[in-house]
Motif scaffolding. Structure first.
Motif, mmCIF file in Angstrom:
data_model
loop_
_atom_site.group_PDB
_atom_site.id
_atom_site.type_symbol
_atom_site.label_atom_id
_atom_site.label_comp_id
_atom_site.label_asym_id
_atom_site.label_seq_id
_atom_site.Cartn_x
_atom_site.Cartn_y
_atom_site.Cartn_z
ATOM 1 N N MET A 94 0.778 -1.203 0.118
ATOM 2 C CA MET A 94 0.066 -0.033 0.081
ATOM 3 C C MET A 94 1.001 1.456 0.011
ATOM 4 S SD MET A 94 -2.918 1.161 2.759
ATOM 5 C CE MET A 94 -4.067 0.057 2.215
ATOM 6 N N THR A 95 0.677 2.254 -1.029
ATOM 7 C CA THR A 95 1.410 3.330 -0.940
ATOM 8 C C THR A 95 0.995 4.199 0.159
ATOM 9 O OG1 THR A 95 -0.230 4.409 -2.302
ATOM 10 C CG2 THR A 95 1.174 3.343 -3.510
ATOM 11 N N ALA A 96 1.931 5.303 0.506
ATOM 12 C CA ALA A 96 1.737 6.360 1.330
ATOM 13 C C ALA A 96 0.412 7.188 1.005
ATOM 14 C CB ALA A 96 3.034 7.121 1.522
ATOM 15 N N ALA A 97 0.161 7.425 -0.123
ATOM 16 C CA ALA A 97 -1.140 8.192 -0.456
ATOM 17 C C ALA A 97 -2.348 7.344 0.106
ATOM 18 C CB ALA A 97 -1.286 8.271 -1.867
ATOM 19 N N LEU A 98 -2.299 5.952 -0.044
ATOM 20 C CA LEU A 98 -3.530 5.225 0.404
ATOM 21 C C LEU A 98 -3.505 4.932 1.733
ATOM 22 C CD1 LEU A 98 -3.649 2.852 -2.781
ATOM 23 C CD2 LEU A 98 -4.954 4.980 -2.302
ATOM 24 N N ALA A 99 -2.303 4.867 2.419
ATOM 25 C CA ALA A 99 -2.135 4.568 3.807
ATOM 26 C C ALA A 99 -3.034 5.675 4.734
ATOM 27 C CB ALA A 99 -0.886 4.554 4.306
ATOM 28 N N ASP A 100 -2.724 7.184 4.034
ATOM 29 C CA ASP A 100 -3.403 8.217 5.038
ATOM 30 C C ASP A 100 -4.306 8.772 3.662
ATOM 31 O OD1 ASP A 100 -4.298 10.516 5.917
ATOM 32 O OD2 ASP A 100 -2.674 11.422 5.947
ATOM 33 N N PRO A 101 -5.533 8.450 3.944
ATOM 34 C CA PRO A 101 -6.660 8.815 2.424
ATOM 35 C C PRO A 101 -6.769 10.397 2.355
ATOM 36 C CG PRO A 101 -7.771 7.849 4.422
ATOM 37 C CD PRO A 101 -6.466 7.862 4.685
ATOM 38 N N THR A 102 -6.467 11.115 3.498
ATOM 39 C CA THR A 102 -6.690 12.435 3.321
ATOM 40 C C THR A 102 -6.264 13.237 2.198
ATOM 41 O OG1 THR A 102 -6.500 12.702 5.725
ATOM 42 C CG2 THR A 102 -6.519 14.845 4.579
ATOM 43 N N LEU A 103 -6.968 13.982 1.376
ATOM 44 C CA LEU A 103 -6.381 14.594 0.100
ATOM 45 C C LEU A 103 -6.101 15.970 0.667
ATOM 46 C CD1 LEU A 103 -9.535 13.296 -1.879
ATOM 47 C CD2 LEU A 103 -7.246 12.681 -2.559
ATOM 48 N N THR A 104 -5.075 16.416 -0.286
ATOM 49 C CA THR A 104 -4.501 17.940 -0.129
ATOM 50 C C THR A 104 -4.503 18.629 -1.228
ATOM 51 O OG1 THR A 104 -2.224 16.996 -0.600
ATOM 52 C CG2 THR A 104 -2.667 16.669 1.537
ATOM 53 N N ALA A 105 -4.109 19.805 -1.229
ATOM 54 C CA ALA A 105 -4.073 20.596 -2.448
ATOM 55 C C ALA A 105 -3.275 20.076 -3.652
ATOM 56 C CB ALA A 105 -3.672 22.138 -2.036
ATOM 57 N N ILE A 106 -2.358 19.191 -3.419
ATOM 58 C CA ILE A 106 -1.615 18.952 -4.517
ATOM 59 C C ILE A 106 -2.049 17.774 -5.054
ATOM 60 C CG2 ILE A 106 0.655 19.667 -3.505
ATOM 61 C CD1 ILE A 106 1.176 16.746 -2.537
ATOM 62 N N ASP A 107 -3.212 17.012 -4.608
ATOM 63 C CA ASP A 107 -4.107 15.898 -5.043
ATOM 64 C C ASP A 107 -4.798 16.512 -6.280
ATOM 65 O OD1 ASP A 107 -3.050 13.635 -3.704
ATOM 66 O OD2 ASP A 107 -3.959 14.500 -2.179
ATOM 67 N N ARG A 108 -4.794 15.800 -7.546
ATOM 68 C CA ARG A 108 -5.509 16.613 -8.843
ATOM 69 C C ARG A 108 -6.363 15.484 -9.285
ATOM 70 N NH1 ARG A 108 -4.648 21.269 -6.978
ATOM 71 N NH2 ARG A 108 -5.386 22.121 -8.957
ATOM 72 N N CYS A 109 -7.428 16.210 -9.863
ATOM 73 C CA CYS A 109 -8.513 15.242 -10.511
ATOM 74 C C CYS A 109 -7.766 14.771 -11.804
ATOM 75 C CB CYS A 109 -9.866 16.220 -11.094
ATOM 76 S SG CYS A 109 -11.058 15.309 -11.918
ATOM 77 N N ASP A 110 -8.072 13.166 -12.044
ATOM 78 C CA ASP A 110 -7.559 12.438 -12.992
ATOM 79 C C ASP A 110 -8.352 12.973 -14.348
ATOM 80 O OD1 ASP A 110 -5.800 11.149 -11.633
ATOM 81 O OD2 ASP A 110 -7.094 9.619 -11.035
ATOM 82 N N ARG A 111 -9.401 13.645 -14.503
ATOM 83 C CA ARG A 111 -10.168 14.202 -15.428
ATOM 84 C C ARG A 111 -9.815 15.605 -16.198
ATOM 85 N NH1 ARG A 111 -15.311 11.380 -16.300
ATOM 86 N NH2 ARG A 111 -15.076 12.241 -18.379
ATOM 87 N N CYS A 112 -9.758 16.443 -15.034
ATOM 88 C CA CYS A 112 -9.683 17.800 -15.415
ATOM 89 C C CYS A 112 -8.356 18.476 -14.750
ATOM 90 C CB CYS A 112 -10.932 18.622 -15.129
ATOM 91 S SG CYS A 112 -11.146 18.806 -13.411
ATOM 92 N N GLY A 113 -7.784 18.020 -14.012
ATOM 93 C CA GLY A 113 -6.610 18.480 -13.257
ATOM 94 C C GLY A 113 -7.081 19.617 -12.137
ATOM 95 N N ALA A 114 -8.318 19.705 -11.576
ATOM 96 C CA ALA A 114 -8.544 20.706 -10.577
ATOM 97 C C ALA A 114 -8.255 19.918 -9.243
ATOM 98 C CB ALA A 114 -10.237 20.745 -10.592
ATOM 99 N N GLN A 115 -8.596 20.658 -8.268
ATOM 100 C CA GLN A 115 -8.241 19.832 -7.119
ATOM 101 C C GLN A 115 -8.964 18.654 -6.680
ATOM 102 O OE1 GLN A 115 -7.916 22.512 -3.416
ATOM 103 N NE2 GLN A 115 -7.753 20.663 -2.017
#
Length: 73
Positions: free
Chosen positions: A1-22
């Protein structure tokens, strides 16, 4: 499991896979274990299709409408 999935909290650097928005929603697919991230708009658009295939649907879109406490001067 990656660190991103271990802590599911999304931050401002996480971007939408469809449009690039937060991103405010992270979806982990049951079959592959792959993760997708979506803005609130695109999460609503793909939810009927992806929710049945997801092992995890982490939704933080309520942060868009939560009231922020203002610090008093």
């Amino acid at each position: 499991m990656t660190a991103a999935l271990a802590d599911p909290t999304l931050t401002a650097i996480d971007r939408c896979d469809r449009c690039g928005a937060q991103a405010y929603v992270r979806v982990v697919l049951e079959a592959s274990g792959g993760a997708l991230q979506f803005c609130a708009h695109h999460a609503r658009a793909v939810e009927p299709t992806l929710r049945p295939l997801a092992s995890m649907w982490h939704d933080e879109s309520s942060r868009l409408t939560d009231k922020v406490a203002l610090a008093e001067d």
